[in-house]
Motif scaffolding. Structure first.
Motif, PDB file in Angstrom:
ATOM      1  N   GLY A  85       5.585 -11.036 -15.562  1.00 26.98           N
ATOM      2  CA  GLY A  85       6.526 -11.483 -14.543  1.00 26.98           C
ATOM      3  C   GLY A  85       6.698 -10.520 -13.390  1.00 26.98           C
ATOM      4  N   GLY A  86       5.836  -9.518 -13.297  1.00 26.03           N
ATOM      5  CA  GLY A  86       5.910  -8.556 -12.200  1.00 26.03           C
ATOM      6  C   GLY A  86       5.663  -9.204 -10.858  1.00 26.03           C
ATOM      7  N   LYS A  87       6.183  -8.561  -9.803  1.00 28.21           N
ATOM      8  CA  LYS A  87       6.114  -9.117  -8.449  1.00 28.21           C
ATOM      9  C   LYS A  87       4.933  -8.589  -7.642  1.00 28.21           C
ATOM     10  N   GLY A  88       4.081  -7.755  -8.266  1.00 28.17           N
ATOM     11  CA  GLY A  88       2.928  -7.230  -7.559  1.00 28.17           C
ATOM     12  C   GLY A  88       2.697  -5.775  -7.892  1.00 28.17           C
ATOM     13  N   VAL A  89       2.240  -5.014  -6.886  1.00 34.52           N
ATOM     14  CA  VAL A  89       1.851  -3.630  -7.120  1.00 34.52           C
ATOM     15  C   VAL A  89       2.186  -2.785  -5.889  1.00 34.52           C
ATOM     16  N   ILE A  90       2.572  -1.541  -6.130  1.00 39.79           N
ATOM     17  CA  ILE A  90       2.614  -0.521  -5.089  1.00 39.79           C
ATOM     18  C   ILE A  90       1.384   0.332  -5.334  1.00 39.79           C
ATOM     19  N   SER A  91       0.401   0.221  -4.451  1.00 40.25           N
ATOM     20  CA  SER A  91      -0.987   0.499  -4.789  1.00 40.25           C
ATOM     21  C   SER A  91      -1.616   1.645  -4.010  1.00 40.25           C
ATOM     22  N   VAL A  92      -2.351   2.486  -4.732  1.00 36.01           N
ATOM     23  CA  VAL A  92      -3.236   3.477  -4.123  1.00 36.01           C
ATOM     24  C   VAL A  92      -4.559   2.808  -3.739  1.00 36.01           C
ATOM     25  N   LEU A  93      -5.071   1.944  -4.609  1.00 34.72           N
ATOM     26  CA  LEU A  93      -6.310   1.221  -4.356  1.00 34.72           C
ATOM     27  C   LEU A  93      -6.295   0.506  -3.010  1.00 34.72           C
ATOM     28  N   SER A  94      -5.134  -0.015  -2.620  1.00 35.89           N
ATOM     29  CA  SER A  94      -5.037  -0.761  -1.355  1.00 35.89           C
ATOM     30  C   SER A  94      -5.461   0.053  -0.146  1.00 35.89           C
ATOM     31  N   ASN A  95      -5.396   1.376  -0.219  1.00 35.12           N
ATOM     32  CA  ASN A  95      -5.842   2.197   0.903  1.00 35.12           C
ATOM     33  C   ASN A  95      -7.309   1.941   1.233  1.00 35.12           C
ATOM     34  N   VAL A 122       0.833  -1.196   0.000  1.00 38.10           N
ATOM     35  CA  VAL A 122       0.000   0.000   0.000  1.00 38.10           C
ATOM     36  C   VAL A 122       0.870   1.249   0.000  1.00 38.10           C
ATOM     37  N   ALA A 123       0.634   2.128  -0.948  1.00 36.89           N
ATOM     38  CA  ALA A 123       1.225   3.466  -0.936  1.00 36.89           C
ATOM     39  C   ALA A 123       0.364   4.286   0.015  1.00 36.89           C
ATOM     40  N   ALA A 152      -4.111  -6.272   8.839  1.00 44.16           N
ATOM     41  CA  ALA A 152      -5.156  -7.256   9.138  1.00 44.16           C
ATOM     42  C   ALA A 152      -5.913  -7.692   7.898  1.00 44.16           C
ATOM     43  N   HIS A 153      -5.852  -6.893   6.852  1.00 46.92           N
ATOM     44  CA  HIS A 153      -6.596  -7.205   5.634  1.00 46.92           C
ATOM     45  C   HIS A 153      -5.681  -7.505   4.444  1.00 46.92           C
ATOM     46  N   GLY A 154      -4.542  -8.119   4.732  1.00 42.80           N
ATOM     47  CA  GLY A 154      -3.773  -8.758   3.678  1.00 42.80           C
ATOM     48  C   GLY A 154      -2.676  -7.950   3.018  1.00 42.80           C
ATOM     49  N   THR A 155      -2.539  -6.683   3.343  1.00 41.35           N
ATOM     50  CA  THR A 155      -1.497  -5.884   2.695  1.00 41.35           C
ATOM     51  C   THR A 155      -0.129  -6.504   2.952  1.00 41.35           C
TER      52      THR A 155
END
Length: 296
Positions: A202-212, A11-12, A37-40
């Protein structure tokens, strides 16, 4: 092969402020706990979404140190350590390592910008300063400068350069860079609307705004990709497309802080020059949050 600082959804994270403008650490702690607690899978503190560019040095360092101590190794912490002043970026990188951060996110120099040779010199100086794994951050829409695939290849040879947050939207550049670098450069999406296609490369995931606002869902989306369940992942990407679009209807982090306020978080006001979302956009954000089923 370089082990990635993290895999999945990092999460960003926003920085909550009090009514008088200081960092609201009590609310920050609630947000961090909720995320974990929610998977980040990782916390990225004092980045663009965290309004680091409007924080003074003491405040920036305090937020990084607090986050590392509060998270206490529950998940990796990646500290925003970028600057268009190489010497200052070196100082922040060393400080982040001293605080126990697991990595540093270092944006390309902005305003004064630089050449590709300058990027090599800038990041080599940073990577040489200590042992903290560095994630390069390519976001030309904000900085006015973009890595080439050759420059990324040369930087990837440095043992302390761990990967790239890719926010250029240029998949031709990404494909070329990933083909050249192979396992020497981990790549994370810096765009929430491109998680699935980047992970398919082949990316390792995301640095995410949505995760907020949707931490569990963003984590689950990356896990589907890791499990090669791309048709299901694509459907999740489509499901959250309109919400992601709404979270970028104005300059980040204006919409996501409005979204968190709507959900009940006490994130406080934005720092100038950022201003509140328009009423029209606030209504759109609320509608998309409801449609996506987001809640605390």
């Amino acid at each position: 092969m370089k082990n990635p600082v993290f895999t999945g959804a990092g999460v960003a994270i926003v920085t909550p402020f009090t009514a008088t403008g200081e960092v609201n650490y009590e609310e920050f702690g609630r947000i961090v706990d909720h995320q974990i607690a929610h998977g980040t899978d990782a916390i990225i503190v004092c980045g663009t979404t965290g309004e680091a560019s409007a924080m003074h040095d003491k405040e920036h360092r305090e937020a990084v140190a607090w986050c590392c101590e509060y998270v206490n190794h529950r998940v990796p912490v990646i500290a925003g350590v970028g600057s268009n002043d190489t010497a200052y970026a070196v100082e922040l990188t060393r400080f982040a390592q001293e605080c126990g951060a697991d990595g540093g996110l270092s944006v390309t120099p902005y305003y004064n910008k630089t050449t590709q040779r300058g990027l090599l010199a800038h990041y080599t100086k940073i990577a040489d300063c200590c042992d903290l794994p560095i994630i390069l951050y390519n976001v030309p829409s904000r900085t006015g400068v973009c890595f080439t695939a050759d420059t990324l290849y040369q930087l990837a040879q440095h043992p302390n350069i761990n990967g790239l947050k890719a926010a250029s939207g240029d998949f031709s550049l990404l494909a070329a860079a990933m083909a050249k670098c192979g396992d020497d450069l981990n790549v994370w999406s810096g765009n929430d609307d491109q998680i699935v296609p980047l992970m398919a490369l082949g990316g390792k995931g995301v640095i995410s705004v949505l995760s907020n606002v949707a931490p569990q869902e963003t984590h689950d989306l990356t896990q589907l990709c890791f499990e090669n369940r791309y048709p299901e992942a694509a459907q999740m990407q489509f499901k959250y497309h309109d919400l992601i679009d709404a979270l970028f209807c104005e300059v980040n982090p204006i919409p996501v802080k409005k979204a968190m306020e709507i959900l009940g978080w006490n994130v406080g006001a934005l720092r100038l020059p950022l201003v509140e979302a328009s009423e029209e956009h606030a209504a759109r954000i609320k509608k998309e949050l409801e449609k996506a089923g987001c809640k605390i």
